[in-house]
Design an enzyme around this catalytic site. Structure first.
Site, PDB file in Angstrom:
ATOM      1  N   THR A   1       0.842  -1.199   0.000  1.00  0.00           N
ATOM      2  CA  THR A   1       0.000   0.000   0.000  1.00  0.00           C
ATOM      3  C   THR A   1       0.883   1.257   0.000  1.00  0.00           C
ATOM      4  O   THR A   1       1.792   1.366   0.810  1.00  0.00           O
ATOM      5  CB  THR A   1      -0.928  -0.018   1.229  1.00  0.00           C
ATOM      6  OG1 THR A   1      -1.889  -1.043   1.050  1.00  0.00           O
ATOM      7  CG2 THR A   1      -1.640   1.305   1.404  1.00  0.00           C
TER       8      THR A   1
ATOM      9  N   GLN B   1      -4.212  -7.394  -6.231  1.00  0.00           N
ATOM     10  CA  GLN B   1      -4.682  -7.941  -4.963  1.00  0.00           C
ATOM     11  C   GLN B   1      -6.061  -7.367  -4.666  1.00  0.00           C
ATOM     12  O   GLN B   1      -6.205  -6.155  -4.442  1.00  0.00           O
ATOM     13  CB  GLN B   1      -3.728  -7.625  -3.819  1.00  0.00           C
ATOM     14  CG  GLN B   1      -4.129  -8.339  -2.527  1.00  0.00           C
ATOM     15  CD  GLN B   1      -3.349  -7.883  -1.328  1.00  0.00           C
ATOM     16  OE1 GLN B   1      -3.297  -6.700  -1.024  1.00  0.00           O
ATOM     17  NE2 GLN B   1      -2.723  -8.827  -0.634  1.00  0.00           N
TER      18      GLN B   1
ATOM     19  N   HIS C   1      -7.183 -11.124  -1.221  1.00  0.00           N
ATOM     20  CA  HIS C   1      -6.568 -10.706   0.044  1.00  0.00           C
ATOM     21  C   HIS C   1      -7.352 -11.338   1.193  1.00  0.00           C
ATOM     22  O   HIS C   1      -8.408 -10.861   1.567  1.00  0.00           O
ATOM     23  CB  HIS C   1      -6.565  -9.186   0.168  1.00  0.00           C
ATOM     24  CG  HIS C   1      -5.623  -8.673   1.222  1.00  0.00           C
ATOM     25  ND1 HIS C   1      -5.145  -9.453   2.256  1.00  0.00           N
ATOM     26  CD2 HIS C   1      -5.061  -7.443   1.395  1.00  0.00           C
ATOM     27  CE1 HIS C   1      -4.358  -8.730   3.018  1.00  0.00           C
ATOM     28  NE2 HIS C   1      -4.282  -7.502   2.524  1.00  0.00           N
TER      29      HIS C   1
ATOM     30  N   ASN D   1      -3.999 -10.469   6.962  1.00  0.00           N
ATOM     31  CA  ASN D   1      -3.743  -9.214   7.682  1.00  0.00           C
ATOM     32  C   ASN D   1      -4.944  -8.574   8.349  1.00  0.00           C
ATOM     33  O   ASN D   1      -5.044  -7.353   8.437  1.00  0.00           O
ATOM     34  CB  ASN D   1      -3.087  -8.208   6.731  1.00  0.00           C
ATOM     35  CG  ASN D   1      -1.664  -8.627   6.402  1.00  0.00           C
ATOM     36  OD1 ASN D   1      -1.093  -9.492   7.065  1.00  0.00           O
ATOM     37  ND2 ASN D   1      -1.096  -8.041   5.367  1.00  0.00           N
TER      38      ASN D   1
ATOM     39  N   TYR E   1      -8.108  -8.327   7.487  1.00  0.00           N
ATOM     40  CA  TYR E   1      -9.163  -7.691   6.700  1.00  0.00           C
ATOM     41  C   TYR E   1     -10.362  -8.621   6.621  1.00  0.00           C
ATOM     42  O   TYR E   1     -10.404  -9.648   7.304  1.00  0.00           O
ATOM     43  CB  TYR E   1      -8.612  -7.272   5.335  1.00  0.00           C
ATOM     44  CG  TYR E   1      -7.539  -6.221   5.489  1.00  0.00           C
ATOM     45  CD1 TYR E   1      -6.212  -6.487   5.176  1.00  0.00           C
ATOM     46  CD2 TYR E   1      -7.843  -4.965   6.001  1.00  0.00           C
ATOM     47  CE1 TYR E   1      -5.221  -5.534   5.359  1.00  0.00           C
ATOM     48  CE2 TYR E   1      -6.857  -4.004   6.194  1.00  0.00           C
ATOM     49  CZ  TYR E   1      -5.556  -4.298   5.878  1.00  0.00           C
ATOM     50  OH  TYR E   1      -4.567  -3.353   6.077  1.00  0.00           O
TER      51      TYR E   1
ATOM     52  N   ARG F   1      -3.885 -14.884  -0.569  1.00  0.00           N
ATOM     53  CA  ARG F   1      -2.876 -14.571   0.444  1.00  0.00           C
ATOM     54  C   ARG F   1      -3.492 -14.810   1.818  1.00  0.00           C
ATOM     55  O   ARG F   1      -4.598 -14.325   2.107  1.00  0.00           O
ATOM     56  CB  ARG F   1      -2.400 -13.124   0.321  1.00  0.00           C
ATOM     57  CG  ARG F   1      -1.143 -12.836   1.104  1.00  0.00           C
ATOM     58  CD  ARG F   1      -0.737 -11.371   1.079  1.00  0.00           C
ATOM     59  NE  ARG F   1       0.715 -11.214   1.194  1.00  0.00           N
ATOM     60  CZ  ARG F   1       1.322 -10.115   1.617  1.00  0.00           C
ATOM     61  NH1 ARG F   1       0.599  -9.054   1.939  1.00  0.00           N
ATOM     62  NH2 ARG F   1       2.650 -10.052   1.688  1.00  0.00           N
TER      63      ARG F   1
ATOM     64  N   ASN G   1      -3.739  -5.474  12.356  1.00  0.00           N
ATOM     65  CA  ASN G   1      -5.139  -5.029  12.432  1.00  0.00           C
ATOM     66  C   ASN G   1      -5.943  -5.798  13.475  1.00  0.00           C
ATOM     67  O   ASN G   1      -7.132  -6.107  13.259  1.00  0.00           O
ATOM     68  CB  ASN G   1      -5.794  -5.108  11.050  1.00  0.00           C
ATOM     69  CG  ASN G   1      -5.186  -4.107  10.091  1.00  0.00           C
ATOM     70  OD1 ASN G   1      -5.080  -2.912  10.403  1.00  0.00           O
ATOM     71  ND2 ASN G   1      -4.743  -4.586   8.935  1.00  0.00           N
TER      72      ASN G   1
ATOM     73  N   GLY H   1       8.807  -7.185  -0.127  1.00  0.00           N
ATOM     74  CA  GLY H   1       8.063  -5.929  -0.061  1.00  0.00           C
ATOM     75  C   GLY H   1       8.988  -4.735  -0.057  1.00  0.00           C
ATOM     76  O   GLY H   1       9.262  -4.127  -1.098  1.00  0.00           O
TER      77      GLY H   1
END
Ligand SMILES: C=C(C(=O)O)c1ccccc1
Length: 373
Positions: free
Chosen positions: A25, A97, A178, A181, A183, A230, A238, A328
């Site tokens: 991001t 993604q 996605h 993480n 979400y 992923r 998060n 990354g």
């Protein structure tokens, strides 16, 4: 012996090497529309075996951060066409993604200023990124979410399906779901964020139901060979938490094995943090997870990520522990990372102060070696 620099075919996608640009991001797409600066950034990194774009929300409801590019307006899809054309002209391969943030959002970003949605009305102890009236960016507390009604879920699955079709029409070689993480999909998986009492909560099978409905819809729409996913079994990102991740994610990968996916992307440890981070009372066994996927008939590329350097990446592929390695921060600072890894050359250091928001500084101005006098 297989090398990190060898070609590989993952599903329907042929790659020149096994070095992957991880989703990053960067908050540089005002109005959620990819722009020419974004196209230049991705084109610079087209020597990656595969580029995975930054998280790209499937709808405004799925948007959690300011100035991230979407997959849900004609302008955004035209912007992505610029990006995919540029990467393909440079000989690269690129997937997007597909992202729904769930509760990791802010009312100011939501349709009609409404509450973000989630499996349960449990606020995440986390932050999102907003643009202030003066144009400056800042992280802010996420808003209190509302629990999704059961009859809303089919609509969101439809949003994923439509976005996947739009992604292929915008020139992407495939898509990555996605599911990591903390979400939306991960919020359903983890018991810390999913307290539902219907058939999408409680048991592992119920908590994984939404994930498989999304996988089923997308693979039917664009084909499994262009579909990837992923996951992040133990990340606390998060405010994600589950006290017993091994059986949960073993169930997930055994289910994924039923689809001829392109790749499965696994974040090892805490995202951007310690690789040996654990949730629950025992360390997570990534080799056992990989073995369970293969034992269930899974043939997709096995992609690993988080804190890999050159030596660790070379060993992961040569040992068979992984088929591909995603980098990354190293790709942020080194557009020609593949060359630098192949020839074991010095690496530029990423500038954390320019990771999020802004313009060319810290984005397209990192020098490639041929540009270094
Ligand atoms: C898309 C992200 C993720 O997957 O964690 C993200 C979002 C904001 C900042 C860093 C990373």
């Amino acid at each position: 012996m297989t090398s990190l620099f060898d070609p590989i075919v993952i599903g329907d996608i042929q790659l020149a090497n096994r070095i992957v640009m991880a989703p990053l991001t960067r908050n540089r797409s005002p109005g959620a529309v990819p722009n020419t600066l974004n196209a230049a950034y991705y084109e610079q990194r087209a020597s990656a075996g595969l580029i995975i774009t930054e998280g790209t929300p499937i709808t405004q409801q799925g948007q959690g951060y300011a100035d991230v590019p979407g997959l849900y307006t004609p302008e955004a899809l035209a912007g992505w066409k610029q990006v995919t054309d540029a990467v393909h002209r440079a000989g690269g391969k690129i997937v997007t993604q597909m992202w729904h943030v769930g509760r990791i959002s802010h009312e100011s970003l939501q349709p009609n200023g409404g509450k973000p949605v989630a499996p349960s009305a449990i606020r995440a102890q986390s932050k999102t990124y907003l643009i202030n009236a003066d144009g400056s960016g800042a992280f802010a507390e996420t808003s209190e979410p509302r629990a999704l009604e059961r009859d809303e879920l089919a609509g969101i699955v439809g949003d994923y399906r439509r976005a996947a079709r739009a992604a292929i029409e915008a020139g992407f070689d495939g898509i990555e779901i996605h599911a990591a993480n903390g979400y939306l999909i991960d919020q359903f998986l983890r018991s810390g964020s999913n307290r539902r009492t219907d058939d999408y909560g409680g048991s592992i099978e119920n908590r994984a139901r939404f994930l498989f409905e999304v996988v089923e819809a997308i693979t039917k729409e664009i084909g499994a060979g262009r579909t990837a996913i992923r996951i992040s079994p133990v990340t606390p990102a998060n405010d994600a938490f589950d006290p017993d991740p091994q059986p949960l994610f073993t169930h997930v990968v055994e289910g994924l094995a039923r689809y001829g996916l392109s790749y499965v992307h696994v974040i090892e440890g805490a995202t951007g943090g310690p690789r040996d981070y654990q949730q629950g009372d025992k360390p997570f066994d990534y080799a056992a997870l990989h073995a369970a996927y293969r034992a269930a008939g899974g043939k997709a590329g096995w992609m690993v990520n988080n804190g890999y350097d050159r030596d660790l990446a070379l060993d992961a592929v040569s040992s068979g522990r992984a088929d591909l390695v995603a980098f990354g921060k190293l790709f942020i600072a080194n557009p020609d990372l593949v060359k630098r890894l192949k020839e074991d050359l010095p690496l530029n250091t990423p500038d954390k102060d320019t990771f999020y928001g802004g313009g060319a500084k810290g984005y397209t101005d990192y020098p490639a070696l041929e540009n270094v006098a």
